[in-house]
Design an enzyme around this catalytic site. Structure first.
Site, mmCIF file in Angstrom:
data_model
loop_
_atom_site.group_PDB
_atom_site.id
_atom_site.type_symbol
_atom_site.label_atom_id
_atom_site.label_comp_id
_atom_site.label_asym_id
_atom_site.label_seq_id
_atom_site.Cartn_x
_atom_site.Cartn_y
_atom_site.Cartn_z
ATOM 1 N N ARG A 213 11.121 55.339 -45.221
ATOM 2 C CA ARG A 213 9.723 54.558 -45.268
ATOM 3 C C ARG A 213 9.962 53.306 -45.910
ATOM 4 N NH1 ARG A 213 8.229 57.191 -41.706
ATOM 5 N NH2 ARG A 213 6.810 58.867 -41.786
ATOM 6 N N HIS A 261 9.923 50.206 -36.223
ATOM 7 C CA HIS A 261 9.722 51.634 -36.480
ATOM 8 C C HIS A 261 9.767 52.238 -35.055
ATOM 9 C CE1 HIS A 261 7.342 54.658 -39.246
ATOM 10 N NE2 HIS A 261 8.282 55.120 -38.622
HETATM 11 C C1 OXD Z 1 8.288 60.082 -38.593
HETATM 12 C C2 OXD Z 1 8.377 58.735 -38.087
HETATM 13 O O1 OXD Z 1 8.137 60.618 -39.573
HETATM 14 O O2 OXD Z 1 8.746 58.232 -36.983
HETATM 15 O O3 OXD Z 1 8.666 60.866 -37.473
HETATM 16 O O4 OXD Z 1 8.383 57.791 -39.066
#
Ligand code: OXD
Length: 298
Positions: A213, A261
């Protein structure tokens, strides 16, 4: 969400599915599936039993304090999701070792200039976070001939690699690592873990890959570490703010590879079967397939 509804109905035509915000009767909703929902939208569903994250991470559910504590939380991990994230990381490692970004720039400039390949032996990969995704990444890299080690909160027994656990073993793990991959869940303990102090412990120069993240990374520490040569580059798929703002300092730096992402996107067919299954488990009072532990935050 329409394709998801169709895929679920193809599995079980008797499912009764509403797509938010068109919810016919809040009292009838017992199960919700969400990804980055607006906080608060799950309030006032008196019969809600469980919420399933449409991905491997559940931080977006845990951060929404308006979801009652009695509601079960779960997450989705499928074989395809694990394979895709491992392929993404393998690609990032190869692109770093084989100077991919430099050749892209040179192609644009019409310049013929060979660069030295960084030998595999000088590329010990350290995977931070040995959950479902981290283990898949580690196994793929090992299959491709890399020396891999892993670090996690609690001890993990994994074949063909050395694993480290807990804060007390973190620095030892980092001291062998050339390429650091972050696949951690985001918790109060892991927020900001990718910082200058940590970068200093890596083999120098090191390379960073973040598929966890954005909030794992202290962004200004990354810029500083790149500028003083502590890190030679980074591949980032996740950011503190997404989409990454146009004016962000990360854009335009040849030593930062940016992807929006997309390291692993939950595959519709596999995930719909997972959702239908989890829905039925909750209905029958059985644990969700991958329940989220609220006290561990993952
Ligand atoms: C997940 C993401 O947590 O794509 O699957 O970030």
């Amino acid at each position: 969400m329409q394709p998801w509804k169709e895929a679920l109905l193809a599995i079980d035509p008797h499912l009764d599915i509403d797509i938010w915000p068109d919810v016919k009767d809040r009292n009838r909703v017992t199960f919700a599936v969400c990804w980055n929902h607006l906080h608060g939208v799950l309030e006032h569903y008196p019969n809600l039993n469980a919420v399933l994250s449409l991905g491997a991470g559940a931080d977006h559910l845990l951060n929404d304090t308006s979801i009652p504590e009695t509601v079960k939380l779960g997450r989705i991990v499928t074989p395809g999701l694990k394979e895709e994230i491992a392929d993404y990381v393998l690609h990032a490692v190869l692109s770093y070792r084989r100077n991919g970004p430099a050749y892209v720039i040179q192609a644009g400039e019409g310049r013929w200039k060979p660069h030295t390949v960084i030998p595999k032996a000088q590329c010990t990969v350290g995977v931070l976070g040995m959950g479902e995704m981290g283990r898949s990444i580690a196994r793929t890299l090992i299959k491709n001939g890399y020396n891999v080690s892993g670090w996690s909160n609690s001890e993990k027994d994994e074949k063909h690699m050395k694993t480290y656990a807990g804060r007390e073993q973190l620095f030892e793990f980092l001291s062998h690592t050339h390429i650091l991959v972050c696949a951690l869940p985001l918790t109060a303990q892991t927020e900001g873990i990718l910082n200058l102090e940590l970068f200093k412990q890596l083999q120098s120069p090191a390379y960073l890959i973040n598929v966890g993240r954005g909030a794992h990374l202290i962004e200004e520490d990354l810029i500083y570490a790149l500028d003083i040569g502590l890190l030679s580059g980074a591949c980032l798929d996740v950011f503190e703010q997404e989409p990454l703002p146009e004016s962000h300092v990360f854009w335009g730096r040849s030593n930062i590879m940016i992807t929006p992402h997309v390291a692993s996107v939950t595959p519709l067919n596999e995930a719909s079967a997972f959702i239908a299954d989890d829905y039925k488990r909750v209905l029958s009072g059985i644990d969700m397939k991958l329940p989220v532990n609220r006290s561990l935050s993952y």
